[in-house]
Design a protein around this motif. Structure first.
Motif, short mmCIF file in Angstrom:
data_model
loop_
_atom_site.label_atom_id
_atom_site.label_comp_id
_atom_site.label_asym_id
_atom_site.label_seq_id
_atom_site.Cartn_x
_atom_site.Cartn_y
_atom_site.Cartn_z
N LEU A 1 69.99 -72.29 58.96
CA LEU A 1 69.65 -71.03 58.61
C LEU A 1 68.19 -71.03 57.99
O LEU A 1 67.49 -70.09 58.16
N LEU A 2 68.04 -71.81 57.12
CA LEU A 2 66.71 -71.89 56.19
C LEU A 2 65.63 -72.58 57.27
O LEU A 2 64.60 -71.85 57.14
N PHE A 3 66.05 -73.24 58.41
CA PHE A 3 64.98 -73.48 59.14
C PHE A 3 64.67 -72.12 60.06
O PHE A 3 63.59 -71.66 60.31
N ILE A 4 65.76 -71.27 60.49
CA ILE A 4 65.34 -70.10 61.09
C ILE A 4 64.58 -69.13 60.31
O ILE A 4 63.55 -68.50 60.74
N LEU A 5 65.03 -69.02 59.33
CA LEU A 5 64.46 -68.15 58.41
C LEU A 5 63.02 -68.41 58.15
O LEU A 5 62.11 -67.45 57.97
N THR A 6 62.76 -69.52 57.87
CA THR A 6 61.27 -69.92 57.41
C THR A 6 60.55 -69.49 58.70
O THR A 6 59.32 -68.97 58.32
#
Length: 501
Positions: free
Chosen positions: A287-292
């Motif tokens: 999720l953090l990867f996608i959001l970034t």
């Protein structure tokens, strides 16, 4: 002990938890804090596009690969000594990275951070486990600890955005220096100092095999993001990882002082807890990867605005982990927290399947973060509690290390796996197409959406597995059993399925 003495002891423990939490936060921040600052670090140090990944993976590989060895060395040194040694080393490596004149020095400093983090993390959890034995205090302490562990990655992105925008990327590393000084002083003054385990022998061959196997595994998944799953290098790395880890497991069954006693993994409840932690971390770091990238590349957010936009997941995790889960753990069966929590997080990740180039933050990314944050807040504390419950003093370090290994390997694999899925989908959509700005944006977002749904499916499978594997009832055990003395040995099998039933 007098009432005043008891009150001082309780206050001492909670201040000690603050020190442990600050150390945990420092380590978890550094898994992501340099991500947003990476373009500036690359420019200043003359790093190539190929080499820049090592600023992130150098830390991850050393951290994930050395955790089991770090846990056993902590048993040998004594946990407070291991804690303070690790914090001093981590702080020094951070200062070196902040002052790095070249790419090589920067990468070396990140590897150094990973080495000392691998010694620090098991020591923090071992100290926490032996400091809090009363059920309600233990539930609250684990809630605080797990919220720091879950929120650290997102807070790292926020901190990286603020520092990069208003100071300089080097302060993403320098910031650890004042934190490290406070943690060392607090550790010496406030943390318990249980004696080192007598007669502990470190299985260095097992350490080499486990480290090499985990490094090959994490490196293989990282390389898949750029080279693809069919690459001979990726296949070779994953094959080597499987062989090394298989040899490691076979060795642990035969040696007298194993680095990882296999009965730790044979216990179905601990296995369920480790699996839940690992798969949940795949979802979180995915999720953090996608959001970034969605926020910066597609929506055009600045580094600071990106960091602020990722806060809802962190806020949800912290609120549930500190205010809700500690109140539920003494009265609700652990699997009735873990399985629904993972299902809630999975629902949030599956919502990313709705992503479009013109999707609004409020209608897609915000609901996803709220659901994932609430779910994480329910999962981590019960899992850590199950994993470390009734562990003999001689094995607290190794169990704590395996909890951290589950987190780190899950996060590393999640980032690499979901990045590969996103890139594969995007490349497939663009193959043979005219690469207009609109088509690139649509293909990029479709890649992120597919990666999000894949993360949701993985976490949902984990929810089912956790519901089936976790059968122990900590409530009955803690209500009926006398308070345990953390210095007394206890059979690790007491938390197995026979007792649980």
């Amino acid at each position: 002990m007098t009432s005043a003495g008891t009150e001082r002891s309780i206050r001492h423990r909670w201040w000690g938890l603050a020190v442990i939490g600050l150390a945990q936060l420092m380590v978890m921040l550094d898994t992501t804090i340099v991500n947003i600052a990476l373009p500036w670090a690359q420019r200043d140090t003359g790093m190539s596009d190929v080499d820049r990944q090592w600023v992130v993976t150098g830390y991850t590989l050393a951290f994930g690969g050395l955790l089991l060895l770090g846990g056993r060395i902590g048993d040998l040194l004594g946990r407070r000594r291991a804690f303070t040694t690790a914090v001093i080393g981590f702080t020094a490596a951070s200062a070196l990275g902040g002052a790095a004149p070249s790419a090589g020095v920067l990468v070396a400093s990140r590897v150094g951070q990973g080495v000392f983090a691998a010694l620090l993390m098991p020591a923090t959890l071992a100290l926490l486990t032996t400091s809090f034995t009363e059920p309600r205090e233990r539930a609250k302490a684990f809630g605080i600890f797990s919220s720091v562990a879950s929120a650290g990655g997102a807070l790292g992105l926020l901190g990286g955005g603020v520092i990069t925008e208003y100071l300089d990327w080097r302060w993403c590393l320098y910031v650890n220096v004042p934190i490290g000084i406070v943690v060392v002083i607090g550790g010496i003054l406030l943390l318990p100092n249980p004696p080192a385990q007598q007669g502990v022998k470190v299985d260095f061959l097992g350490g080499v095999l486990s480290c090499a196997g985990m490094v090959a595994l994490v490196y293989g998944f990282n390389e898949a993001a750029s080279a693809g799953w069919s690459s001979g290098r990726v296949i070779g790395l994953l094959a080597v990882a499987l062989v090394l880890l298989a040899v490691f497991v076979a060795l642990q069954a035969k040696v007298r002082n194993p680095l990882l006693p296999l009965r730790v993994l044979a216990d179905r409840n601990r296995a369920g807890a480790f699996l839940a932690i690992g798969l949940t971390m795949i979802g979180l770091f995915g999720l953090l990867f996608i959001l970034t990238y969605q926020l910066q590349e597609v929506m055009g957010f600045s580094p600071l605005k990106t960091g602020l936009a990722i806060l809802p997941a962190t806020v949800g995790t912290v609120l549930v982990a500190t205010q809700v889960t500690p109140r539920l753990m003494p009265i609700v069966s652990a699997r009735l927290l873990v399985a629904p929590g993972m299902a809630l997080a999975a629902a949030g990740l599956l919502n990313l399947g709705r992503l479009q180039p013109d999707s609004s933050y409020a209608m897609t990314l915000l609901p996803t973060q709220i659901l994932v944050g609430l779910g994480l807040g329910l999962v981590m504390a019960p899992c850590i509690n199950i994993a470390t419950n009734k562990v003999p003093p001689s094995e607290v370090g190794v169990v704590s290390a395996f909890v951290s290994t589950s987190q780190q390997i899950g996060g590393s694999v999640g980032t690499a796996l979901l990045n590969t899925i996103a890139m594969t989908v995007t490349a497939g959509m663009l193959r043979g197409e005219s690469r207009s700005e609109a088509s690139v944006s649509e293909a990029t977002v479709r890649g992120f959406a597919t990666a999000g749904m894949s993360a949701g499916a993985i976490v949902l499978i984990g929810a089912v597995a956790a519901g089936l594997l976790i059968t122990t009832d900590l409530r009955k055990r803690e209500e009926n059993a006398p308070a345990s003395d953390p210095t007394e040995p206890a059979s690790i099998a007491t938390s197995g399925p026979t007792r649980a039933q």
